[in-house]
Write an enzyme that holds these catalytic residues in place. Structure first.
Site, PDB file in Angstrom:
ATOM      1  N   GLY A 247       0.845  -1.228   0.240  1.00  0.00           N
ATOM      2  CA  GLY A 247      -0.107   0.136  -0.011  1.00  0.00           C
ATOM      3  C   GLY A 247       0.758   1.216  -0.051  1.00  0.00           C
ATOM      4  N   PRO A 290       4.549  -4.982  -0.606  1.00  0.00           N
ATOM      5  CA  PRO A 290       4.686  -4.021  -1.614  1.00  0.00           C
ATOM      6  C   PRO A 290       4.499  -4.604  -3.166  1.00  0.00           C
ATOM      7  CG  PRO A 290       6.946  -4.303  -0.986  1.00  0.00           C
ATOM      8  CD  PRO A 290       5.975  -5.327  -0.080  1.00  0.00           C
ATOM      9  N   GLY A 291       3.940  -3.898  -3.923  1.00  0.00           N
ATOM     10  CA  GLY A 291       3.476  -3.965  -5.305  1.00  0.00           C
ATOM     11  C   GLY A 291       3.979  -2.770  -6.060  1.00  0.00           C
ATOM     12  N   ARG A 292       3.178  -1.852  -5.841  1.00  0.00           N
ATOM     13  CA  ARG A 292       3.328  -0.552  -6.587  1.00  0.00           C
ATOM     14  C   ARG A 292       4.532   0.114  -6.549  1.00  0.00           C
ATOM     15  NH1 ARG A 292      -1.118   2.861  -7.869  1.00  0.00           N
ATOM     16  NH2 ARG A 292      -2.322   1.797  -6.314  1.00  0.00           N
ATOM     17  N   ARG A 329      -5.805   3.197 -15.958  1.00  0.00           N
ATOM     18  CA  ARG A 329      -5.912   3.770 -14.546  1.00  0.00           C
ATOM     19  C   ARG A 329      -6.684   5.256 -14.562  1.00  0.00           C
ATOM     20  NH1 ARG A 329      -2.165   4.772 -11.466  1.00  0.00           N
ATOM     21  NH2 ARG A 329      -3.344   4.108  -9.673  1.00  0.00           N
ATOM     22  N   CYS A 360     -12.782   3.537 -28.714  1.00  0.00           N
ATOM     23  CA  CYS A 360     -14.200   4.121 -29.339  1.00  0.00           C
ATOM     24  C   CYS A 360     -14.654   4.239 -27.999  1.00  0.00           C
ATOM     25  CB  CYS A 360     -14.562   3.097 -30.110  1.00  0.00           C
ATOM     26  SG  CYS A 360     -13.841   3.019 -31.498  1.00  0.00           S
TER      27      CYS A 360
END
Ligand code: LLP
Length: 430
Positions: A247, A290-292, A329, A360
């Site tokens: 996070g 942790p990822g982000r 995102r 589109c």
């Protein structure tokens, strides 16, 4: 520039020491670039900060949903990271990369029986069970295989992390985990303790993503430690692992500011030691996921400009050859990004425009209202900090092929994921 791996030479944007305009010409666009050195630095930052603050038994797990492809798991293996996976697909990819399966933690709020069996067959180290039915399925499938499966339980501490709604997961009414407040977490603990073929090692929570609130982790760890102390008092249960999820926020635009993650981890450790001492119990081994903050600032996306539209008296649009298919995102969360004219960094940013994609859909916006120099068809645009949740959330909407991922090192560049082909787009059509 706001990140160390960005620089400007002769009006051109360089990323990880490479000329972005040349890379666009060499590999084509849209193109995901990943700075391998930066990924490794971020891993080491977590490993060292956690070892210094929590001791040798602390573990950083890379949350591989942020970016999942073979090369990433190879890097994680080389960096001695554990990984968090959420599907058979991520397990399969990690296995292909030769990632040691005992260091894999299997998350997700709805693991199917087939995925549970697949994960056990692969030898996944630890399951993070989300609910009672899943826990029973894990025990049953482990029993049929004649093994004892290590598990943790996912709990919701009832914290609102003040991030955007779609990524807040630690609240009592979350779809993830079981709530401490309602007594259901303690009930699930009793079920887990009684089931055969399970080795219950600890508890997990994840309150949200892109979190900057100073005290979110402190508040959630307080609640988790109180719960652990209660189990110790009432049942004599010794919790080995406490996993506080991922996070930590990253800087997408100047105004975000840069988070000092080692300092935050040191504060968290101090707070947890105080709490454990007050509860008169030892601190379990601490895990973070942790990822982000491992991959976001290691990524950058390149596009080629197509239409530049000036709607007289209204607004300007710059259309690029990708869009919500490679970066959903903004469409999903109104996420901020820094956009640069990669070949014209020395020109004044005199035009305000919406940078939009080729899908589109009016909501196919990469970033609204950005300041850029006047652009022409064929110019290269760079969107910074796209290493997390871009490639992994990409789609084939409008039958747009997914871009290639190119890894950058000081020595050179290499394709880590090939660009999707027309044949691949239709290969499952019968
Ligand atoms: N652990 C668990 C159990 C998680 O659910 C997540 C993220 C993480 C760790 C990693 O969190 P991070 O360090 O990356 O914040 N697609 C959204 C983000 C969804 C995050 C879901 N869970 C986005 O693009 O912002």
């Amino acid at each position: 520039m706001f990140a160390e791996n960005l620089s400007i030479r002769d009006g051109v944007l360089y990323f990880a020491g490479h000329n972005t305009v040349s890379l666009a010409a060499q590999y084509g666009t849209p193109l995901y670039l990943m700075d391998e050195t930066r990924i490794r630095q971020n891993c080491r930052m977590y490993r060292e900060a956690m070892r210094a603050s929590f001791g040798a038994d602390a573990l950083p797990l890379y949350a591989s949903k942020a970016a999942s492809f073979k090369r990433i798991y190879e890097i994680m293996r080389e960096e001695n990271m554990c990984v968090d996976v959420v599907s058979a697909g991520e397990i399969h990819t990690a296995a292909l990369a030769g990632f040691p399966m005992e260091n894999v933690y299997f998350h997700g709020n709805n693991k199917t029986n087939a995925e549970i069996a697949y994960a056990m067959e692969a030898g996944v180290g630890c399951f993070v069970a989300d609910n009672r039915e899943e826990l029973e399925a894990i025990s049953r499938i482990a029993g049929a295989r004649g093994i004892v499966q290590r598990v943790m339980l996912r709990l919701t501490p009832g914290i609102d992390p003040h991030t955007y709604e779609a990524v807040a997961t630690g609240k009592v009414d979350s779809k993830f985990g079981v709530a401490i407040e309602t007594g259901q977490a303690e009930a699930l603990f009793r079920v887990a303790a009684a089931l055969p073929n399970l080795a219950l090692e600890g508890f997990h929570c994840h309150v949200g993503s892109q979190v900057f609130d100073e005290d979110v982790f402190e508040r959630s760890s307080d609640i988790m430690l109180e719960f652990i102390a209660r189990l110790r008092g009432s049942y004599g249960f010794a919790t080995k692992l406490l996993d506080l999820g991922g996070g930590y926020g990253v800087q997408y635009v100047d105004s975000d500011g840069a988070a000092d993650i080692p300092a935050r981890i040191a504060e968290l450790a101090a707070s947890m030691r105080r709490k454990a001492a007050a509860l008169d119990m030892p601190l379990p081994a601490v895990l973070l996921e942790p990822g982000r903050s491992i991959v976001a600032d290691a990524g950058l996306t390149l596009y080629t400009v197509g239409a530049v539209k000036h709607i007289t008296g209204y607004k300007n649009y710059v259309s690029v050859d990708g869009g919500m298919t490679d970066n959903p995102r903004y469409a999903l969360y109104q996420s901020a990004y820094t956009v640069c004219a990669a070949g014209h960094m020395d020109k004044p940013a005199a035009m305000r425009c919406d940078v939009v994609g080729r899908c589109c859909e009016s909501g196919d916006i990469i970033q609204p209202d950005v300041a850029l120099p006047e652009l022409r068809r064929g110019d290269i645009l760079a969107v910074c900090t796209t290493g997390a949740y871009n490639y992994s959330m990409a789609s084939n909407y409008n039958r747009v092929p997914r871009p290639a991922v190119v890894m950058l090192t000081p020595e050179g560049s290499a394709v880590a994921v090939r660009r999707e082909t027309m044949e691949q787009l239709t290969e499952n059509d019968v």
